[in-house]
Design an enzyme around this catalytic site. Structure first.
Site, PDB file in Angstrom:
ATOM      1  N   ASP A 133     -99.844  41.312 -26.606  1.00 30.78           N
ATOM      2  CA  ASP A 133     -99.749  40.396 -25.479  1.00 30.78           C
ATOM      3  C   ASP A 133     -98.639  40.906 -24.557  1.00 30.78           C
ATOM      4  OD1 ASP A 133    -101.551  38.594 -26.802  1.00 30.78           O
ATOM      5  OD2 ASP A 133     -99.858  37.900 -28.020  1.00 30.78           O
ATOM      6  N   ASP A 176    -104.760  42.262 -25.070  1.00 28.41           N
ATOM      7  CA  ASP A 176    -104.774  40.981 -25.778  1.00 28.41           C
ATOM      8  C   ASP A 176    -104.426  39.901 -24.753  1.00 28.41           C
ATOM      9  OD1 ASP A 176    -105.076  39.242 -27.889  1.00 28.41           O
ATOM     10  OD2 ASP A 176    -103.248  39.799 -28.912  1.00 28.41           O
ATOM     11  N   ASP A 180     -99.249  34.384 -24.811  1.00 29.83           N
ATOM     12  CA  ASP A 180     -99.712  33.606 -25.949  1.00 29.83           C
ATOM     13  C   ASP A 180     -98.532  32.842 -26.541  1.00 29.83           C
ATOM     14  OD1 ASP A 180    -102.183  34.672 -25.455  1.00 29.83           O
ATOM     15  OD2 ASP A 180    -102.417  35.651 -27.403  1.00 29.83           O
ATOM     16  N   ARG A 204    -109.512  31.140 -21.000  1.00 33.01           N
ATOM     17  CA  ARG A 204    -108.237  30.738 -21.602  1.00 33.01           C
ATOM     18  C   ARG A 204    -107.123  30.588 -20.565  1.00 33.01           C
ATOM     19  NH1 ARG A 204    -107.837  34.480 -27.123  1.00 33.01           N
ATOM     20  NH2 ARG A 204    -109.846  33.861 -27.966  1.00 33.01           N
TER      21      ARG A 204
HETATM   22 CA    CA Z   1    -102.331  37.456 -28.887  1.00 31.00          CA
END
Ligand code: CA
Ligand code: CA
Length: 440
Positions: A221, A260, A264, A317
């Protein structure tokens, strides 16, 4: 109405500069104006989202001169972070820092990390579904070599951020390229005014059991909040940048995904405010809670405030929520004609999402019923959101389109930690002119 139109016309004529300063008015101005106006020593204003609760978020405000750094290489950044220790520190990033560089600052390519005989063509030959099948995940020499190679890249691009730290970009050009900043098991961290670009994995892993047709999965991330508390993420830009998904190859019929998440928030993380960021050009962007089975760590946690962020050209997302009480207000979602779009607001397992006074700019091809997605969540609060300038019942549109999957209309809590709520019809102009790096 006349005043609204008048202000809008003036803003259009004068451009975003007419709106400066773009940062929100402070509900509780600091008595120390000089400290308050220095981005490096700024604290999160009182009442500004979940990160302001309890002791609030001051980051490295208490840093002494010996722990106030200006860095412009990966080695300098790693040295300043010092393995994620908790000494109060301010780290000012100047220019572009590339994570894929060696100790002397020389660039490292994916070939430099590859070890134990890993090669993409050999990996593809070993795990082709035609011969390997689709029932089991890869194992054997090429998978072992992939993992060993990936560990070598991880050692360069993953950096831990400890408690009582402020990381702030200097000026308009500060960039973290191909880095994975990890605010892990820490408290009291501020990240501001940085562009995060292309945290990419040289060694994606094939998983034939992921979804109906398998998937390529990657690590890294751009920024991850992992088991950490009191984190303020403000005025940053996140982007795939030089490596857009649209330019990626397909193997085994699936995109070779090297990214990714952009941001997050996982593993019992809590009390995060993400304000005035630009999340752009990405697929799976904000994941809050990464497993339905994480109730032991995530129940009562994952409380996040998202306000005045720009989401532009995001596939899905934005965020996808599990467990947490998430307050998303005054964000601007821009979906472009022709982009890949799945959904914006993911109502996940045990989530308590409040989405109020956001603005959605959608092309004709994307109906309002597609904004919300069901991921086993049972309720959300959705009020006063606008689509292309008109108040629109997004939850009603979702429920009408999915009669077998009704999401109820009350998340069960009311956000209190807000310093400023703008009219949703004003949000596109305010957010487009104020969000992202280079605007402090
Ligand atoms: Ca992640
Ligand atoms: Ca509604």
């Amino acid at each position: 109405m006349r005043r609204t139109c008048h202000a809008h016309v003036i803003a259009a004529l004068l451009g975003c500069t007419a709106l400066a300063p773009a940062t929100p008015a402070q509900a509780h101005p600091s008595p120390d104006r000089a400290a308050h106006h220095s981005p490096a020593r700024a604290a999160l204003p009182a009442g500004d989202g979940w990160a302001s609760s309890g002791a609030g978020t001051t980051g490295g405000q208490a840093a002494d001169a010996a722990h106030t750094f200006t860095v412009s290489t990966r080695e300098q950044l790693a040295a300043a972070l010092n393995g994620g220790d908790a000494t109060p520190k301010i780290i000012q990033v100047k220019g572009t820092i590339d994570g894929n560089t060696d100790a002397a600052g020389a660039p490292l390519s994916c070939a430099d990390y590859a070890t134990d005989g890993y090669a993409l063509d050999a990996y593809l030959a070993a795990y082709d579904p035609v011969t390997w099948g689709t029932a089991t995940v890869p194992s054997g020499p090429q998978e072992d070599a992939r993992a060993a190679s990936a560990a070598r890249q991880a050692a360069r691009v993953q950096l831990l951020v400890g408690s009582n730290t402020t990381i702030v970009g200097v000026g308009k050009q500060a960039k973290l390229l191909a880095l994975d900043l990890q605010v892990k098991n820490a408290d009291n961290v501020i990240v501001r005014n940085l562009t995060f670009e292309d945290a990419f994995d040289c060694f994606p892993q094939w998983d034939p059991t992921d979804g109906a047709t398998g998937n390529w999965n990657s690590e890294y991330d751009n920024l991850v909040v992992y088991g950490a508390t009191h984190v303020w993420i403000d005025h940053n830009t996140f982007t795939d940048g030089r490596r857009p998904d649209a330019a990626q190859p397909f193997y085994f019929g699936r995109i070779y995904q090297q990214h990714d998440g952009e941001l997050d928030i996982v593993k019992g993380a809590d009390l995060v405010t993400a304000s005035w960021n630009a999340f752009t050009d990405h697929d799976k962007t904000l994941l809050f809670g990464n497993s339905d089975g994480a109730g032991a760590t995530d129940t009562g946690k994952l409380r996040v405030t998202l306000h005045h962020n720009l989401f532009r050209n995001i596939t899905e997302r934005a965020p996808r929520v599990r467990f947490g009480q998430v307050d998303a207000y005054n964000n601007h979602y821009v979906v472009s004609a022709g982009q890949e779009y799945v959904y914006s607001l993911g109502v996940g397992f045990k989530s308590q999402l409040v989405a109020e006074a956001n603005a959605f700019t959608l092309p004709k091809t994307v109906g309002a019923d597609r904004v919300i997605a069901y991921w086993k969540g049972t309720a959300m609060t959705e009020e006063h959101n606008v689509v292309n300038g008109k108040e629109t019942d997004l939850l009603g549109a979702f429920n009408a389109a999915h009669p077998a999957t009704v999401i109820a209309g009350d998340a069960g809590w009311t956000p209190a930690l807000r310093t400023r709520v703008d009219r949703p019809t004003a949000v596109p102009r305010i957010v487009d002119c104020g969000a992202g790096a280079g605007r402090l």
